[in-house]
Design a protein around this motif. Structure first.
Motif, PDB file in Angstrom:
ATOM      1  N   LEU A  12       0.834  -1.200   0.000  1.00  0.00           N
ATOM      2  CA  LEU A  12       0.000   0.000   0.000  1.00  0.00           C
ATOM      3  C   LEU A  12       0.872   1.255   0.000  1.00  0.00           C
ATOM      4  CD1 LEU A  12      -2.768  -0.897   2.594  1.00  0.00           C
ATOM      5  CD2 LEU A  12      -2.968  -0.809   0.110  1.00  0.00           C
ATOM      6  N   ARG A  13       0.423   2.260  -0.740  1.00  0.00           N
ATOM      7  CA  ARG A  13       1.162   3.528  -0.795  1.00  0.00           C
ATOM      8  C   ARG A  13       0.920   4.321   0.486  1.00  0.00           C
ATOM      9  NH1 ARG A  13       3.046   4.643  -5.955  1.00  0.00           N
ATOM     10  NH2 ARG A  13       3.235   6.852  -5.510  1.00  0.00           N
ATOM     11  N   MET A  14       1.973   5.029   0.927  1.00  0.00           N
ATOM     12  CA  MET A  14       1.899   5.826   2.151  1.00  0.00           C
ATOM     13  C   MET A  14       1.421   7.243   1.836  1.00  0.00           C
ATOM     14  SD  MET A  14       5.454   4.788   4.014  1.00  0.00           S
ATOM     15  CE  MET A  14       4.998   5.613   5.529  1.00  0.00           C
ATOM     16  N   SER A  15       0.719   7.844   2.803  1.00  0.00           N
ATOM     17  CA  SER A  15       0.349   9.253   2.703  1.00  0.00           C
ATOM     18  C   SER A  15       1.405  10.083   3.438  1.00  0.00           C
ATOM     19  CB  SER A  15      -1.019   9.487   3.346  1.00  0.00           C
ATOM     20  OG  SER A  15      -0.921   9.306   4.753  1.00  0.00           O
ATOM     21  N   ASP A  16       1.334  11.403   3.296  1.00  0.00           N
ATOM     22  CA  ASP A  16       2.245  12.275   4.037  1.00  0.00           C
ATOM     23  C   ASP A  16       2.060  12.088   5.541  1.00  0.00           C
ATOM     24  OD1 ASP A  16       3.349  13.292   1.735  1.00  0.00           O
ATOM     25  OD2 ASP A  16       2.084  15.083   1.702  1.00  0.00           O
ATOM     26  N   ALA A  17       0.810  11.925   5.975  1.00  0.00           N
ATOM     27  CA  ALA A  17       0.534  11.714   7.402  1.00  0.00           C
ATOM     28  C   ALA A  17       1.160  10.412   7.897  1.00  0.00           C
ATOM     29  CB  ALA A  17      -0.967  11.713   7.652  1.00  0.00           C
ATOM     30  N   ASP A  18       1.145   9.366   7.057  1.00  0.00           N
ATOM     31  CA  ASP A  18       1.771   8.096   7.432  1.00  0.00           C
ATOM     32  C   ASP A  18       3.274   8.276   7.631  1.00  0.00           C
ATOM     33  OD1 ASP A  18      -0.650   6.654   7.213  1.00  0.00           O
ATOM     34  OD2 ASP A  18      -0.329   6.325   5.068  1.00  0.00           O
ATOM     35  N   ARG A  19       3.912   9.002   6.706  1.00  0.00           N
ATOM     36  CA  ARG A  19       5.352   9.248   6.828  1.00  0.00           C
ATOM     37  C   ARG A  19       5.658  10.058   8.083  1.00  0.00           C
ATOM     38  NH1 ARG A  19       4.274  10.193   1.726  1.00  0.00           N
ATOM     39  NH2 ARG A  19       4.918   8.626   0.226  1.00  0.00           N
ATOM     40  N   GLU A  20       4.819  11.063   8.359  1.00  0.00           N
ATOM     41  CA  GLU A  20       5.031  11.904   9.542  1.00  0.00           C
ATOM     42  C   GLU A  20       4.905  11.095  10.827  1.00  0.00           C
ATOM     43  OE1 GLU A  20       2.351  15.158   8.960  1.00  0.00           O
ATOM     44  OE2 GLU A  20       3.618  16.053   7.407  1.00  0.00           O
ATOM     45  N   ALA A  21       4.026  10.102  10.860  1.00  0.00           N
ATOM     46  CA  ALA A  21       3.892   9.243  12.039  1.00  0.00           C
ATOM     47  C   ALA A  21       5.177   8.440  12.258  1.00  0.00           C
ATOM     48  CB  ALA A  21       2.697   8.307  11.882  1.00  0.00           C
ATOM     49  N   VAL A  22       5.782   7.974  11.177  1.00  0.00           N
ATOM     50  CA  VAL A  22       7.035   7.222  11.290  1.00  0.00           C
ATOM     51  C   VAL A  22       8.161   8.153  11.753  1.00  0.00           C
ATOM     52  CG1 VAL A  22       8.747   5.836  10.059  1.00  0.00           C
ATOM     53  CG2 VAL A  22       6.317   5.544   9.557  1.00  0.00           C
ATOM     54  N   VAL A  23       8.217   9.363  11.203  1.00  0.00           N
ATOM     55  CA  VAL A  23       9.239  10.333  11.616  1.00  0.00           C
ATOM     56  C   VAL A  23       9.065  10.679  13.101  1.00  0.00           C
ATOM     57  CG1 VAL A  23      10.089  12.696  11.306  1.00  0.00           C
ATOM     58  CG2 VAL A  23       9.623  11.255   9.311  1.00  0.00           C
ATOM     59  N   ALA A  24       7.823  10.784  13.565  1.00  0.00           N
ATOM     60  CA  ALA A  24       7.566  11.057  14.986  1.00  0.00           C
ATOM     61  C   ALA A  24       8.137   9.941  15.856  1.00  0.00           C
ATOM     62  CB  ALA A  24       6.070  11.219  15.236  1.00  0.00           C
ATOM     63  N   ARG A  25       7.978   8.693  15.417  1.00  0.00           N
ATOM     64  CA  ARG A  25       8.525   7.572  16.180  1.00  0.00           C
ATOM     65  C   ARG A  25      10.046   7.614  16.193  1.00  0.00           C
ATOM     66  NH1 ARG A  25      10.113   5.618  19.934  1.00  0.00           N
ATOM     67  NH2 ARG A  25      10.544   3.424  20.192  1.00  0.00           N
ATOM     68  N   LEU A  26      10.648   7.952  15.064  1.00  0.00           N
ATOM     69  CA  LEU A  26      12.116   8.059  15.012  1.00  0.00           C
ATOM     70  C   LEU A  26      12.598   9.199  15.906  1.00  0.00           C
ATOM     71  CD1 LEU A  26      12.712   7.510  11.187  1.00  0.00           C
ATOM     72  CD2 LEU A  26      13.088   5.860  13.047  1.00  0.00           C
ATOM     73  N   ASN A  27      11.856  10.286  15.928  1.00  0.00           N
ATOM     74  CA  ASN A  27      12.202  11.414  16.797  1.00  0.00           C
ATOM     75  C   ASN A  27      12.175  10.972  18.259  1.00  0.00           C
ATOM     76  OD1 ASN A  27      12.724  14.003  17.703  1.00  0.00           O
ATOM     77  ND2 ASN A  27      11.209  14.952  16.389  1.00  0.00           N
ATOM     78  N   SER A  28      11.163  10.202  18.624  1.00  0.00           N
ATOM     79  CA  SER A  28      11.075   9.678  19.993  1.00  0.00           C
ATOM     80  C   SER A  28      12.238   8.741  20.295  1.00  0.00           C
ATOM     81  CB  SER A  28       9.756   8.928  20.195  1.00  0.00           C
ATOM     82  OG  SER A  28       8.666   9.798  20.058  1.00  0.00           O
ATOM     83  N   ALA A  29      12.628   7.933  19.310  1.00  0.00           N
ATOM     84  CA  ALA A  29      13.737   6.994  19.511  1.00  0.00           C
ATOM     85  C   ALA A  29      15.044   7.730  19.785  1.00  0.00           C
ATOM     86  CB  ALA A  29      13.885   6.078  18.295  1.00  0.00           C
ATOM     87  N   VAL A  30      15.247   8.879  19.153  1.00  0.00           N
ATOM     88  CA  VAL A  30      16.438   9.692  19.426  1.00  0.00           C
ATOM     89  C   VAL A  30      16.385  10.206  20.855  1.00  0.00           C
ATOM     90  CG1 VAL A  30      17.627  11.852  18.882  1.00  0.00           C
ATOM     91  CG2 VAL A  30      16.847  10.375  17.051  1.00  0.00           C
ATOM     92  N   ALA A  31      15.227  10.729  21.252  1.00  0.00           N
ATOM     93  CA  ALA A  31      15.070  11.266  22.612  1.00  0.00           C
ATOM     94  C   ALA A  31      15.274  10.181  23.672  1.00  0.00           C
ATOM     95  CB  ALA A  31      13.692  11.904  22.767  1.00  0.00           C
ATOM     96  N   GLU A  32      14.911   8.950  23.351  1.00  0.00           N
ATOM     97  CA  GLU A  32      15.073   7.831  24.289  1.00  0.00           C
ATOM     98  C   GLU A  32      16.498   7.289  24.303  1.00  0.00           C
ATOM     99  OE1 GLU A  32      12.248   5.161  22.597  1.00  0.00           O
ATOM    100  OE2 GLU A  32      10.521   6.310  23.292  1.00  0.00           O
ATOM    101  N   GLY A  33      17.324   7.750  23.373  1.00  0.00           N
ATOM    102  CA  GLY A  33      18.705   7.262  23.294  1.00  0.00           C
ATOM    103  C   GLY A  33      18.848   5.966  22.516  1.00  0.00           C
TER     104      GLY A  33
END
Length: 195
Positions: A12-33
């Protein structure tokens, strides 16, 4: 981890909102170390280039599930201040659109440690008789072409256009500043003299 962000049908093709949700998780992963900044930048670049859910899965497969409250970021937030100080600093969630209303006071938005899950953040100002300062993380850019000033000023000390291929946040500021100031900058660097 991938099951919560990547559905069963990986074609399935991703929407911009789908990509932003993944980026949010990666951002959290950085904050968690869990990720270094270098790993984060590489993964965000890959996520932004992904077309399908299957393409994005390798970037989150080794990360644990996250609490839903952490992943949810409001789309639009309004902040109001009358004759006072409005300040956001440290770790806070930046929405896609931020509306700021202030009168006879100061507004200070520090995005250096904020969780920014959107590639482009829109800030709409309606401030009178006060100062507004927006501090951006290193590498971020800001466009203030949509700001109207009346008996005031708008100064920008950051680039207005992102570098090609940049994954740093881009802030678009619109609205009005009346009888006051707007300053968009990076963190101040103080030099220490050695004798």
């Amino acid at each position: 981890m991938s099951g919560e962000l990547v559905p069963q049908r990986r074609d399935l093709r991703m929407s911009d909102a789908d990509r932003e949700a993944v980026v949010a998780r990666l951002n959290s992963a950085v904050a968690e170390g869990r990720l270094t900044l270098s790993e984060f930048e590489q993964r965000v670049d890959g996520v932004l280039r992904s077309v399908t859910f299957g393409e994005v899965e390798p970037y989150v497969a080794d990360l644990p599930a996250v609490e839903p409250a952490v992943a949810e970021v409001a789309d639009v937030v309004e902040l109001h201040s009358e004759a006072g100080e409005l300040r956001r600093k440290g770790r806070w969630s930046v929405p896609r659109r931020l509306r700021v209303r202030g009168r006879a006071g100061s507004v200070h938005l520090d995005l250096r440690e904020a969780v920014i899950s959107h590639r482009v953040v829109e800030i709409e100002l309606a401030t009178q008789a006060g100062s507004t300062t927006i501090v951006l993380p290193a590498g971020a850019t800001a466009n203030v072409d949509g700001v109207r000033t009346t008996a005031g000023s708008a100064r920008v000390k950051v680039p207005a256009v992102p570098e090609p291929g940049s994954t740093a946040p881009h802030v678009v500021i619109t609205g009005s500043v009346a009888a006051g100031t707007l300053l968009v900058r990076y963190e101040y660097r103080f030099w220490r003299w050695r004798f």
